[in-house]
Scaffold this active site. Structure first.
Site, PDB file in Angstrom:
ATOM      1  N   GLY A  46       0.584  -0.957  -0.347  1.00 16.30           N
ATOM      2  CA  GLY A  46       0.344   0.284   0.073  1.00 16.30           C
ATOM      3  C   GLY A  46       0.534   1.068  -0.334  1.00 16.30           C
ATOM      4  N   GLN A  51       2.785   9.534   1.321  1.00 18.76           N
ATOM      5  CA  GLN A  51       3.973   8.921   1.171  1.00 18.76           C
ATOM      6  C   GLN A  51       4.693   9.418   0.411  1.00 18.76           C
ATOM      7  OE1 GLN A  51       2.744   5.304   1.829  1.00 18.76           O
ATOM      8  NE2 GLN A  51       4.513   4.740   3.380  1.00 18.76           N
ATOM      9  N   CYS A  91       6.159  -0.058   7.420  1.00 18.26           N
ATOM     10  CA  CYS A  91       5.582   1.261   6.773  1.00 18.26           C
ATOM     11  C   CYS A  91       6.817   1.573   5.477  1.00 18.26           C
ATOM     12  CB  CYS A  91       5.408   2.054   7.435  1.00 18.26           C
ATOM     13  SG  CYS A  91       4.921   3.380   6.482  1.00 18.26           S
ATOM     14  N   LEU A  92       6.566   2.196   4.577  1.00 21.25           N
ATOM     15  CA  LEU A  92       7.689   2.248   3.334  1.00 21.25           C
ATOM     16  C   LEU A  92       8.714   3.647   3.791  1.00 21.25           C
ATOM     17  CD1 LEU A  92       5.651   1.518   0.269  1.00 21.25           C
ATOM     18  CD2 LEU A  92       7.254   0.413   1.264  1.00 21.25           C
ATOM     19  N   HIS A 133      -4.357   1.618   7.752  1.00 22.92           N
ATOM     20  CA  HIS A 133      -2.781   2.763   7.507  1.00 22.92           C
ATOM     21  C   HIS A 133      -2.973   3.161   7.008  1.00 22.92           C
ATOM     22  CE1 HIS A 133       1.907   1.770   7.964  1.00 22.92           C
ATOM     23  NE2 HIS A 133       1.634   2.510   7.010  1.00 22.92           N
ATOM     24  N   GLU A 134      -3.521   3.030   5.390  1.00 19.73           N
ATOM     25  CA  GLU A 134      -2.850   4.434   4.393  1.00 19.73           C
ATOM     26  C   GLU A 134      -3.929   5.724   4.796  1.00 19.73           C
ATOM     27  OE1 GLU A 134      -0.527   3.723   3.217  1.00 19.73           O
ATOM     28  OE2 GLU A 134      -0.728   1.166   3.027  1.00 19.73           O
ATOM     29  N   HIS A 137      -1.897   8.036   7.080  1.00 19.80           N
ATOM     30  CA  HIS A 137      -0.945   8.409   6.650  1.00 19.80           C
ATOM     31  C   HIS A 137      -1.172   9.994   5.477  1.00 19.80           C
ATOM     32  CE1 HIS A 137       3.057   6.555   6.696  1.00 19.80           C
ATOM     33  NE2 HIS A 137       2.045   5.375   5.695  1.00 19.80           N
TER      34      HIS A 137
HETATM   35 ZN    ZN Z   1       2.704   3.417   5.802  1.00 21.58          ZN
END
Ligand code: ZN
Length: 173
Positions: A46, A51, A91-92, A133-134, A137
Site C-alpha cells: 500500500g 508518502q 511502513c515504506l 494504515h494508508e 497517512h
Molecule cells: Zn505506511
C-alpha cells in the site's frame, strides 16, 4: 512511468493532512500510475499520496501475492468498523521497523475509483489493515504513533540499523 521518492520518518511533511480531490482526470491518473510503480518497486502492499509528498486524499494498494489486484481509493472514508485484530505492520516511510498494531478487522469504505465513480466496499483481512494504515497517512498519522513514546524514540534512533527483522506475516504498507 516514474519512481517517486518516498518520504521517511521523521520528515515533518509526513504530518501534513491531505485535502480532498475535486477532479479525477488524466493528470491524477499519471500520479496514480507512478504511485503503483513506486509501491511495487519498493515491495509494499500500500502507498498513500502523503508518502510521496502529494498531499491529496489518494491511496493505492495491492495485497495479492500475484500483484494483479490493484486498488485505487480516492477520497476514502471509513463508514463502518467491526471487530479488532492485531497484526505486524511495517511502513515504506519507516524502513526496517515492524511492530504490532491493533485495528478494526473489517471496514466498510466509501471512495472514488480511478474513473471517478463512487464505490462502497467491505474490506477485511490484509486489505482492511492496509486501508486503515494508508488513511492514517492521509491524516498525517504513522503506525509508530500507536507505540509508546519510548519505543518511538528508539525507532527514530535505530531506524537504519534494522533492529527488528521482518517476519513472514508482516506487511509493508
Ligand atoms: Zn505506511
Amino acid at each position: 512511468m516514474t519512481i517517486l521518492r518516498i518520504l521517511e520518518f521523521p520528515d515533518p511533511k509526513l504530518r501534513i493532512k491531505a485535502v480532498p480531490i475535486e477532479t479525477v482526470d488524466d493528470s491524477l491518473r499519471v500520479i496514480i500510475d507512478n504511485m503503483f510503480e513506486t509501491m511495487y518497486e519498493a515491495l509494499g502492499i500500500g502507498l498513500a499520496a502523503t508518502q510521496v509528498d502529494f498531499h491529496k486524499r489518494l491511496l493505492v494498494a495491492d495485497v495479492s501475492s500475484e500483484k494483479d489486484d490493484p486498488y485505487v481509493l480516492i477520497n476514502p472514508r471509513i463508514i463502518e468498523k467491526d471487530g479488532s485484530k492485531v497484526s505486524e505492520e511495517g511502513c515504506l516511510s519507516v524502513p526496517g521497523y515492524f511492530d504490532s498494531v491493533k485495528r478494526a478487522e473489517t471496514v466498510r469504505v466509501s471512495f472514488l475509483d480511478r474513473g471517478g465513480n463512487q464505490q462502497e466496499e467491505e474490506m477485511t483481512g490484509m486489505l482492511a489493515v492496509c486501508v486503515q494504515h494508508e488513511i492514517d497517512h492521509l491524516d498525517g498519522k504513522l503506525f509508530v504513533d500507536y507505540l509508546s513514546e519510548t519505543k518511538r524514540q528508539k525507532v527514530r534512533k535505530k531506524l537504519h540499523k534494522q533492529k527488528r527483522v521482518q517476519s513472514d506475516s508482516s506487511m509493508v504498507l
